[in-house]
Design a protein around this motif. Structure first.
Motif, PDB file in Angstrom:
ATOM      1  N   VAL A 147      39.737  44.166  58.238  1.00  0.00           N
ATOM      2  CA  VAL A 147      38.941  44.054  59.459  1.00  0.00           C
ATOM      3  C   VAL A 147      39.835  43.613  60.607  1.00  0.00           C
ATOM      4  O   VAL A 147      40.694  42.740  60.448  1.00  0.00           O
ATOM      5  CB  VAL A 147      37.790  43.033  59.288  1.00  0.00           C
ATOM      6  CG1 VAL A 147      37.096  42.776  60.614  1.00  0.00           C
ATOM      7  CG2 VAL A 147      36.788  43.506  58.245  1.00  0.00           C
TER       8      VAL A 147
ATOM      9  N   ILE B 185      31.433  48.951  66.767  1.00  0.00           N
ATOM     10  CA  ILE B 185      32.016  48.861  65.432  1.00  0.00           C
ATOM     11  C   ILE B 185      32.390  50.274  64.988  1.00  0.00           C
ATOM     12  O   ILE B 185      31.545  51.171  64.972  1.00  0.00           O
ATOM     13  CB  ILE B 185      31.034  48.234  64.436  1.00  0.00           C
ATOM     14  CG1 ILE B 185      30.673  46.811  64.881  1.00  0.00           C
ATOM     15  CG2 ILE B 185      31.618  48.218  63.024  1.00  0.00           C
ATOM     16  CD1 ILE B 185      29.542  46.186  64.102  1.00  0.00           C
ATOM     17  N   THR B 186      33.645  50.468  64.677  1.00  0.00           N
ATOM     18  CA  THR B 186      34.125  51.755  64.181  1.00  0.00           C
ATOM     19  C   THR B 186      34.878  51.544  62.872  1.00  0.00           C
ATOM     20  O   THR B 186      35.414  50.463  62.619  1.00  0.00           O
ATOM     21  CB  THR B 186      35.048  52.445  65.202  1.00  0.00           C
ATOM     22  OG1 THR B 186      36.009  51.493  65.697  1.00  0.00           O
ATOM     23  CG2 THR B 186      34.260  53.003  66.377  1.00  0.00           C
TER      24      THR B 186
ATOM     25  N   VAL C 177      36.135  45.960  65.260  1.00  0.00           N
ATOM     26  CA  VAL C 177      35.089  45.463  66.156  1.00  0.00           C
ATOM     27  C   VAL C 177      35.698  45.226  67.530  1.00  0.00           C
ATOM     28  O   VAL C 177      36.656  44.467  67.675  1.00  0.00           O
ATOM     29  CB  VAL C 177      34.467  44.152  65.640  1.00  0.00           C
ATOM     30  CG1 VAL C 177      33.393  43.664  66.611  1.00  0.00           C
ATOM     31  CG2 VAL C 177      33.893  44.328  64.248  1.00  0.00           C
TER      32      VAL C 177
ATOM     33  N   VAL D 288      26.954  41.542  64.913  1.00  0.00           N
ATOM     34  CA  VAL D 288      28.242  42.044  64.414  1.00  0.00           C
ATOM     35  C   VAL D 288      28.438  41.617  62.963  1.00  0.00           C
ATOM     36  O   VAL D 288      28.896  42.401  62.119  1.00  0.00           O
ATOM     37  CB  VAL D 288      29.393  41.521  65.296  1.00  0.00           C
ATOM     38  CG1 VAL D 288      30.743  41.876  64.691  1.00  0.00           C
ATOM     39  CG2 VAL D 288      29.277  42.083  66.708  1.00  0.00           C
TER      40      VAL D 288
ATOM     41  N   HIS E 299      31.128  45.257  54.616  1.00  0.00           N
ATOM     42  CA  HIS E 299      32.450  45.876  54.514  1.00  0.00           C
ATOM     43  C   HIS E 299      33.381  45.031  53.641  1.00  0.00           C
ATOM     44  O   HIS E 299      33.495  43.827  53.837  1.00  0.00           O
ATOM     45  CB  HIS E 299      33.044  46.034  55.915  1.00  0.00           C
ATOM     46  CG  HIS E 299      34.344  46.763  55.950  1.00  0.00           C
ATOM     47  ND1 HIS E 299      34.437  48.128  55.773  1.00  0.00           N
ATOM     48  CD2 HIS E 299      35.603  46.325  56.120  1.00  0.00           C
ATOM     49  CE1 HIS E 299      35.698  48.496  55.840  1.00  0.00           C
ATOM     50  NE2 HIS E 299      36.422  47.421  56.059  1.00  0.00           N
TER      51      HIS E 299
ATOM     52  N   GLN F 255      26.947  43.802  60.169  1.00  0.00           N
ATOM     53  CA  GLN F 255      27.751  44.971  59.821  1.00  0.00           C
ATOM     54  C   GLN F 255      28.982  44.578  59.011  1.00  0.00           C
ATOM     55  O   GLN F 255      29.341  45.238  58.043  1.00  0.00           O
ATOM     56  CB  GLN F 255      28.190  45.690  61.101  1.00  0.00           C
ATOM     57  CG  GLN F 255      27.057  46.139  61.992  1.00  0.00           C
ATOM     58  CD  GLN F 255      26.271  47.278  61.374  1.00  0.00           C
ATOM     59  OE1 GLN F 255      26.835  48.135  60.711  1.00  0.00           O
ATOM     60  NE2 GLN F 255      24.975  47.283  61.580  1.00  0.00           N
ATOM     61  N   MET F 256      29.599  43.496  59.407  1.00  0.00           N
ATOM     62  CA  MET F 256      30.847  43.088  58.787  1.00  0.00           C
ATOM     63  C   MET F 256      30.666  42.666  57.339  1.00  0.00           C
ATOM     64  O   MET F 256      31.544  42.876  56.491  1.00  0.00           O
ATOM     65  CB  MET F 256      31.465  41.944  59.616  1.00  0.00           C
ATOM     66  CG  MET F 256      32.953  41.758  59.417  1.00  0.00           C
ATOM     67  SD  MET F 256      33.602  40.475  60.518  1.00  0.00           S
ATOM     68  CE  MET F 256      33.439  41.272  62.110  1.00  0.00           C
TER      69      MET F 256
ATOM     70  N   LEU G 269      37.712  48.423  59.240  1.00  0.00           N
ATOM     71  CA  LEU G 269      36.610  48.204  60.172  1.00  0.00           C
ATOM     72  C   LEU G 269      37.154  47.521  61.421  1.00  0.00           C
ATOM     73  O   LEU G 269      37.886  46.531  61.337  1.00  0.00           O
ATOM     74  CB  LEU G 269      35.523  47.355  59.526  1.00  0.00           C
ATOM     75  CG  LEU G 269      34.252  47.121  60.360  1.00  0.00           C
ATOM     76  CD1 LEU G 269      33.019  47.129  59.466  1.00  0.00           C
ATOM     77  CD2 LEU G 269      34.325  45.797  61.131  1.00  0.00           C
TER      78      LEU G 269
ATOM     79  N   MET H 193      39.008  42.389  64.630  1.00  0.00           N
ATOM     80  CA  MET H 193      37.978  42.101  65.632  1.00  0.00           C
ATOM     81  C   MET H 193      38.665  41.547  66.872  1.00  0.00           C
ATOM     82  O   MET H 193      39.391  40.549  66.798  1.00  0.00           O
ATOM     83  CB  MET H 193      36.962  41.087  65.095  1.00  0.00           C
ATOM     84  CG  MET H 193      35.846  40.748  66.073  1.00  0.00           C
ATOM     85  SD  MET H 193      34.656  39.585  65.344  1.00  0.00           S
ATOM     86  CE  MET H 193      33.426  39.484  66.647  1.00  0.00           C
TER      87      MET H 193
END
Length: 262
Positions: free
Chosen positions: A185, A139-140, A153, A174, A181, A177-178, A151, A187
């Motif tokens: 996003v 995750i960055t 993934v 995951v 935010h 973390q999401m 974000l 992913m």
């Protein structure tokens, strides 16, 4: 004791940097390095590809051709050979990989490449219960020109397991973390969604996270038992174009998507 996941950051001309998951996992609490914002792209071009540990002869020419127009590249089964690291650090500012499969010379795992440095990096991994092989996720977070954060993934989901408990567990990590935010996003990755139970678990996760699926009018994605394995999901943006490129450079075909922000 459970082995702690870590990422390796590669920057041209600098020593490799080991990055562990932050103690405070909320990306909104991290200060942003000056000049780290994403450039003002008219659209954001994303490439997602399981590169098959670079075992096919023409992987580099295909990656070079697709990567030159891509702002974000999400690779799975990326083996950190000198050739891949040389390409990555020459053409991309930010390169992070989560080592998963420890091969004799160079580890393999998910690798994310981008045109600016990530300001948040959270490596995750999960061990398959049957073969004990590790699958990874990364995750960055990247600050956007309008002040929001993107974000990203990158995931290679567990493959060989009895039942789907470990599959759900990896997605849940995951999701933790999401949920922190609030911005856009993306992913993407190889979800190993080869069974009805795995597909149901994946779509339940996507619905819970308010994500949408990128659709392909001509769908050449790698399948197993009639089900696609590779996906791109998103929220907080719109899809302008999406396609799957047919190639013999891997056992998976690359996915390309172009996003505009809303």
């Amino acid at each position: 004791m459970r082995e702690k996941a870590y990422a390796v950051r590669y920057v041209a001309g600098q020593p490799d940097e080991i990055i562990f998951a932050p103690e405070n996992s909320d990306p909104l609490t991290h200060s942003l390095p000056e000049g780290a914002r994403l450039p003002v792209y008219k659209t954001l071009k994303v490439l997602v590809w399981n590169i098959f540990k670079q075992q096919r002869a023409d992987w580099q020419s295909v990656l070079l051709g697709l990567g030159k127009d891509s702002h974000l590249i999400l690779l799975q089964e990326a083996q950190t050979t000198p050739a891949l690291i040389a390409y990555a650090t020459k053409h991309h500012i930010s390169v992070e990989q989560v080592p998963a499969l420890q091969l004799p010379q160079h580890p393999s795992g998910v690798m994310t490449l981008s045109g600016t440095s990530a300001v948040f990096c959270c490596p995750l991994h999960e061990r398959e219960p049957l073969l004990r092989m590790v699958k990874s996720a990364l995750i960055t977070v990247y600050p956007m020109p309008d002040g929001r954060m993107l974000l990203v993934v990158n995931i290679h989901a567990v493959n060989f397991s009895l039942g789907i408990d470990i599959y759900r567990k990896q997605l849940a990590a995951v999701g933790e973390q999401m949920r922190l935010h609030q911005g856009p996003v993306i992913m993407g990755g190889d979800f190993n969604s080869w069974s009805r139970q795995r597909m149901n678990a994946l779509y339940t996760f996507i619905r819970d996270q308010s994500l949408k699926e990128v659709r392909f009018s001509e769908d050449y994605r790698r399948t197993a038992f009639g089900r696609p394995l590779d996906f791109i999901f998103y929220r907080g943006m719109s899809v302008e174009h999406a396609r799957v490129l047919k190639t013999d450079a891997s056992d998976h075909n690359p996915l390309l998507a172009e996003f505009s922000f809303t």
